[in-house]
Design a protein around this motif. Sequence first.
Motif, PDB file in Angstrom:
ATOM      1  N   THR A  62      43.222  38.510  47.892  1.00 34.06           N
ATOM      2  CA  THR A  62      44.146  38.945  46.804  1.00 34.06           C
ATOM      3  C   THR A  62      45.443  39.481  47.356  1.00 34.06           C
ATOM      4  O   THR A  62      46.594  39.104  47.238  1.00 34.06           O
ATOM      5  CB  THR A  62      43.548  40.142  45.805  1.00 34.06           C
ATOM      6  OG1 THR A  62      42.436  39.476  45.255  1.00 34.06           O
ATOM      7  CG2 THR A  62      44.751  40.594  44.866  1.00 34.06           C
ATOM      8  N   LYS A  65      47.447  36.533  48.792  1.00 37.04           N
ATOM      9  CA  LYS A  65      47.964  35.721  47.782  1.00 37.04           C
ATOM     10  C   LYS A  65      49.323  36.221  47.419  1.00 37.04           C
ATOM     11  O   LYS A  65      50.223  35.264  47.505  1.00 37.04           O
ATOM     12  CB  LYS A  65      47.013  35.781  46.935  1.00 37.04           C
ATOM     13  CG  LYS A  65      47.632  34.835  45.708  1.00 37.04           C
ATOM     14  CD  LYS A  65      46.364  34.591  44.418  1.00 37.04           C
ATOM     15  CE  LYS A  65      46.826  33.583  43.482  1.00 37.04           C
ATOM     16  NZ  LYS A  65      46.067  33.596  42.250  1.00 37.04           N
ATOM     17  N   ALA A 105      43.475  30.767  46.766  1.00 40.35           N
ATOM     18  CA  ALA A 105      44.805  31.541  46.733  1.00 40.35           C
ATOM     19  C   ALA A 105      45.876  30.527  47.028  1.00 40.35           C
ATOM     20  O   ALA A 105      46.873  30.539  46.331  1.00 40.35           O
ATOM     21  CB  ALA A 105      44.571  32.603  47.660  1.00 40.35           C
TER      22      ALA A 105
END
Length: 176
Positions: A62, A65, A105
């Motif tokens: 995350t 990303k 991602a």
Amino acid sequence: MELRRRLAWEDAELNDYFHATVDKQAIRDRVFETIIGRQFSVQATIMEKSKAQPQVRIDKPTFYKYGYFYHFKHGVSKFLDHQSETLVTTASLGTKKERTAFEDAVSDVMRQTHKPNKWKADFMPCQADPCLQVADYCAWAIQRKWERSDDRSYKLIKDRITYEYDLWSHGTYHHY
């Protein structure tokens, strides 16, 4: 590869592959001397993790990303031809589950930002690709400038940096 072989003949203290963090300064000097003799450009998105909001850093995929998104949207966009094939090569990280999360991602970011005709993400160990080793050296030089105000190596590649952006420069709050 030519430099590595030359250094081997000189009995230089070498690791398995060039890695700026662990190489001795004499080796780093020679690597930088070699790479600045070639044509290349560097685009960097700086992400000070402590400034990232908690939902951004729930896990590595995350967090990265966000970096991929802004980097591909603003830093790399002028270098990608939407009519041609694009191979995104990055150093492999972690477990198979983490690798899949990173691939997802990158895939999501590519769909959102560029939509090239055909593209593929390729994750491989740094030691398998000399270009990843060059990228490591450039990232190391940029990181040293930002984190330690040590711009010695940065100055060597400064004229090759076509994009350098601090993603959270506007933030002053450190979450940890």
